[in-house]
Design a protein around this motif. Structure first.
Motif, PDB file in Angstrom:
ATOM      1  N   ALA A   1      -1.923  -3.227   3.229  1.00 38.21           N
ATOM      2  CA  ALA A   1      -0.931  -4.135   2.645  1.00 38.21           C
ATOM      3  C   ALA A   1      -1.242  -5.578   3.023  1.00 38.21           C
ATOM      4  CB  ALA A   1       0.475  -3.752   3.110  1.00 38.21           C
ATOM      5  N   ALA A   2      -1.661  -5.801   4.274  1.00 39.16           N
ATOM      6  CA  ALA A   2      -2.003  -7.141   4.739  1.00 39.16           C
ATOM      7  C   ALA A   2      -3.171  -7.705   3.936  1.00 39.16           C
ATOM      8  CB  ALA A   2      -2.358  -7.102   6.223  1.00 39.16           C
ATOM      9  N   ARG A   3      -4.192  -6.900   3.743  1.00 40.47           N
ATOM     10  CA  ARG A   3      -5.354  -7.361   2.970  1.00 40.47           C
ATOM     11  C   ARG A   3      -4.965  -7.731   1.545  1.00 40.47           C
ATOM     12  NH1 ARG A   3      -9.079  -2.612   5.561  1.00 40.47           N
ATOM     13  NH2 ARG A   3      -9.967  -3.834   7.291  1.00 40.47           N
TER      14      ARG A   3
ATOM     15  N   TYR B   1       0.852  -1.190   0.000  1.00 39.43           N
ATOM     16  CA  TYR B   1       0.000   0.000   0.000  1.00 39.43           C
ATOM     17  C   TYR B   1       0.884   1.235   0.000  1.00 39.43           C
ATOM     18  CZ  TYR B   1      -3.140   3.714   1.346  1.00 39.43           C
ATOM     19  OH  TYR B   1      -3.830   4.890   1.364  1.00 39.43           O
ATOM     20  N   LEU B   2       0.531   2.192  -0.836  1.00 38.95           N
ATOM     21  CA  LEU B   2       1.205   3.484  -0.877  1.00 38.95           C
ATOM     22  C   LEU B   2       0.161   4.600  -0.755  1.00 38.95           C
ATOM     23  CD1 LEU B   2       3.650   2.712  -3.801  1.00 38.95           C
ATOM     24  CD2 LEU B   2       4.362   3.357  -1.485  1.00 38.95           C
TER      25      LEU B   2
ATOM     26  N   ILE C   1       4.867  -8.002   7.856  1.00 41.73           N
ATOM     27  CA  ILE C   1       4.575  -6.674   7.305  1.00 41.73           C
ATOM     28  C   ILE C   1       5.695  -5.704   7.666  1.00 41.73           C
ATOM     29  CG2 ILE C   1       2.901  -4.772   7.240  1.00 41.73           C
ATOM     30  CD1 ILE C   1       0.842  -6.805   8.431  1.00 41.73           C
ATOM     31  N   GLY C   2       6.065  -4.855   6.719  1.00 39.86           N
ATOM     32  CA  GLY C   2       6.912  -3.700   7.007  1.00 39.86           C
ATOM     33  C   GLY C   2       6.094  -2.456   6.716  1.00 39.86           C
TER      34      GLY C   2
ATOM     35  N   ASP D   1       6.635   7.199   2.956  1.00 37.84           N
ATOM     36  CA  ASP D   1       5.721   6.377   3.744  1.00 37.84           C
ATOM     37  C   ASP D   1       5.166   5.243   2.887  1.00 37.84           C
ATOM     38  OD1 ASP D   1       6.089   8.338   5.694  1.00 37.84           O
ATOM     39  OD2 ASP D   1       4.227   9.385   5.188  1.00 37.84           O
ATOM     40  N   GLY D   2       4.771   4.156   3.533  1.00 36.63           N
ATOM     41  CA  GLY D   2       4.153   3.055   2.812  1.00 36.63           C
ATOM     42  C   GLY D   2       4.222   1.766   3.606  1.00 36.63           C
ATOM     43  N   ALA D   3       3.719   0.695   3.001  1.00 34.90           N
ATOM     44  CA  ALA D   3       3.702  -0.605   3.668  1.00 34.90           C
ATOM     45  C   ALA D   3       3.742  -1.718   2.636  1.00 34.90           C
ATOM     46  CB  ALA D   3       2.450  -0.751   4.542  1.00 34.90           C
ATOM     47  N   GLY D   4       4.375  -2.823   3.018  1.00 38.01           N
ATOM     48  CA  GLY D   4       4.407  -4.019   2.183  1.00 38.01           C
ATOM     49  C   GLY D   4       4.250  -5.243   3.073  1.00 38.01           C
TER      50      GLY D   4
END
Length: 323
Positions: A60-62, A13-14, A139-140, A161-164
């Protein structure tokens, strides 16, 4: 037969807001050319008001769960690597656990700054091989825009910022380096270098802090230590740099990425590079790069990947993974 922690899904997710280098020219003595030349960064994403590490990690998890084709209650453990949690406690991981509707298992955060995702993957692997979990959501996620000094051009232009996220599943392998999954790990830290990269606030100071970095010294340590840890993890897996299909490095600085690849003897056309679009997203950078490369078909099942990262602490490490 040997158990292996195999990636079965990836997602990221960004935030919607994209900040090009030129946006900093109005407030700082800098330019698009200056930033690109020194870091390779062209743009980054910043979280919107109300958007947090936990909300980005959840998205990101979803995405990773959907890619894996599994439900939240198929997950035994959630590990979130982050240095920018929403609160001192509870953990971001438990917030994600609640948000995705996971009502079993356990969740916790892990903090190793930019090396956080590598440390989280190694810990997930250990939990799975010890029989404590069969499926782990790793997750990060970071909201580094919340801890930047907007007057310091040496740091504020570098981060985003963001997540993977990845879903790992314990599967049976033959016990050889041809197996899919995590094949080798190497983790390190040396606290004597804590002043090279840190946040000057927290519980002890009773005030919020900002990122401080001695960039030249961090660069000097990074190339040497990243190449060494990658070599150690490859040796642990019974492999060499010639076996590598892709390096998926921490996306901090294009010169560090190039220098590490050169030291390892791996050409840049075998390196996944996303730093130009995301900036340095700390613990989120490797899972972001993995998910983006997976989404665009750049990395394929059966290919051998090296992930390596270094961050404040100093902490550094690597994971060898067959996709």
């Amino acid at each position: 037969m040997t158990g292996r922690a195999v990636v079965i899904g990836a997602g990221h997710y960004l935030p919607e807001r994209v900040v090009p280098n030129a946006e900093f020219e109005a407030t700082l003595d800098t330019s698009d050319e200056w930033i690109r030349t020194r870091s390779g960064i062209e743009r980054r994403h910043f979280a919107a008001e109300g958007e947090t590490t936990a909300t980005m990690a959840t998205e990101a998890a979803r995405a990773a769960l959907a890619d894996a084709g599994v439900d939240a209650d198929d997950i035994d453990t959630v590990i979130v690597a982050t240095s920018t949690p929403d609160l001192v406690f509870p953990s971001v991981a438990t917030m994600v656990q609640a948000a995705i509707g996971m009502k079993r298992g356990f969740a916790f955060d892990l903090q190793a700054v930019c090396a956080g995702f590598v440390f989280a993957m190694a810990n997930a692997n250990a939990l799975m091989l010890s029989g404590q979990a069969r499926r782990v959501l790793v997750i990060g996620a970071e909201t580094f825009s919340s801890i930047l000094d907007w007057s310091d051009r040496s740091t504020c232009v570098l981060f985003g910022d963001g997540a993977g996220a990845l879903v790992l599943e314990l599967q049976e392998g033959a016990g050889t380096s041809a197996d899919r999954g995590i094949l080798g790990t190497d983790l390190n830290s040396d606290g004597q270098y804590r002043d090279l990269l840190y946040v000057d606030g927290g519980v002890a100071t009773r005030k919020g802090g900002k990122v401080r970095m001695q960039g030249n010294l961090v660069f000097r340590h990074a190339v040497e230590k990243l190449a060494e840890t990658a070599g150690a993890a490859l040796e642990n897996a019974g492999l060499t740099a010639q076996d590598v299909d892709w390096i998926v490095p921490h996306q901090a600085n294009i010169r560090i990425i190039q220098g590490t690849a050169r030291r390892m003897g791996v050409p840049m056309d075998k390196v996944v590079v996303t730093v130009q679009d995301h900036g340095n997203t700390s613990a989120a950078s490797i899972p972001l790069a993995l998910s983006v490369a997976h989404e665009r078909g750049q990395i394929r099942p059966g290919q051998l990947l090296v992930t390596e990262a270094i961050g404040g602490g100093l902490a550094w490490g690597s994971v060898i993974l067959r996709w």
